[in-house]
Write a protein that holds these residues in place. Sequence first.
Motif, PDB file in Angstrom:
ATOM      1  N   PHE A  99       0.823  -1.207   0.000  1.00 28.82           N
ATOM      2  CA  PHE A  99       0.000   0.000   0.000  1.00 28.82           C
ATOM      3  C   PHE A  99       0.858   1.258   0.000  1.00 28.82           C
ATOM      4  N   LEU A 100       1.941   1.245   0.786  1.00 27.86           N
ATOM      5  CA  LEU A 100       2.831   2.409   0.822  1.00 27.86           C
ATOM      6  C   LEU A 100       3.497   2.620  -0.539  1.00 27.86           C
ATOM      7  N   ALA A 101       3.921   1.515  -1.180  1.00 31.61           N
ATOM      8  CA  ALA A 101       4.522   1.633  -2.517  1.00 31.61           C
ATOM      9  C   ALA A 101       3.511   2.191  -3.510  1.00 31.61           C
ATOM     10  N   GLN A 102       2.268   1.713  -3.434  1.00 32.38           N
ATOM     11  CA  GLN A 102       1.210   2.230  -4.300  1.00 32.38           C
ATOM     12  C   GLN A 102       1.010   3.721  -4.084  1.00 32.38           C
ATOM     13  N   LEU A 103       0.971   4.149  -2.817  1.00 32.11           N
ATOM     14  CA  LEU A 103       0.749   5.550  -2.504  1.00 32.11           C
ATOM     15  C   LEU A 103       1.889   6.422  -3.022  1.00 32.11           C
ATOM     16  N   VAL A 109       3.575   9.943  -9.838  1.00 32.31           N
ATOM     17  CA  VAL A 109       2.938  10.144 -11.141  1.00 32.31           C
ATOM     18  C   VAL A 109       2.246  11.505 -11.187  1.00 32.31           C
ATOM     19  N   ALA A 110       1.580  11.860 -10.091  1.00 28.65           N
ATOM     20  CA  ALA A 110       0.868  13.137 -10.053  1.00 28.65           C
ATOM     21  C   ALA A 110       1.823  14.323  -9.952  1.00 28.65           C
TER      22      ALA A 110
END
Length: 237
Positions: A99-103, A109-110
């Motif tokens: 989840f941390l990697a996803q965040l 990206v943003a």
Amino acid sequence: MAASANVSGFCSLSMLRGPLVTGYTTSMNYLRRRSVVMKASESGEFDREQITSPSQVSPSSTSPRTRLPTRPVTAESAQELIQELLDPEQFGTRGEAWFLAQLVLILLVAFPPSGLRQIVDVAGGCLLLAGLAFITLGGLNLGQNLSPVPKPRDMHSLVTDGTYQIIRHPMYGGIILAAAGLSLATGDEARLALTALTFYVLDQKATVEEEYLEERYPGEYAQYKRSGVKKLIPWLY
């Protein structure tokens, strides 16, 4: 005079006949459709409150409505989720690292950092050089066994040393790495899309080639695949 009055009255009735018939037909159609809607509403398939005038009644209106399932989030369910996430006994055992990697990746990206373009250029150049190296060394390792088609040559011998100790198809993998590196180094989205297509085609070609190799070397090649050597991308795939 009487005959004239009769003719005049007959003409008046004739002129009213059309609107009267039309009104009567419309009313009967509405009552008939209203009856159908009432029956559907009683069976739970239709909401009678949706129909308030004849213009709203249509054959498609009597069909059951399709609604998307909704599961509203309540304050109680949100509080339960927070308590579960903050439970110290389960922390680190539910895949929080993913989840941390996803965040982090979403934030990158943003809001990409200013120096990321230079890092991508360097990484692209490294991939390009690595790909060219695999292509060259893989061809040298194959020697006379080299063939452009998936089916091995008649005078073929199985090669599992050299670069084939790192990936099972070093030339295919080298093409993919070189294409990906060139796409990144040039920042070309079209090249990147074509690289994805190249990966798919070479992956399918390698699968066909391995079917021939397993048929030619049934025990030896199966053992080679089970040894852990990746198919196209070193240590990854």
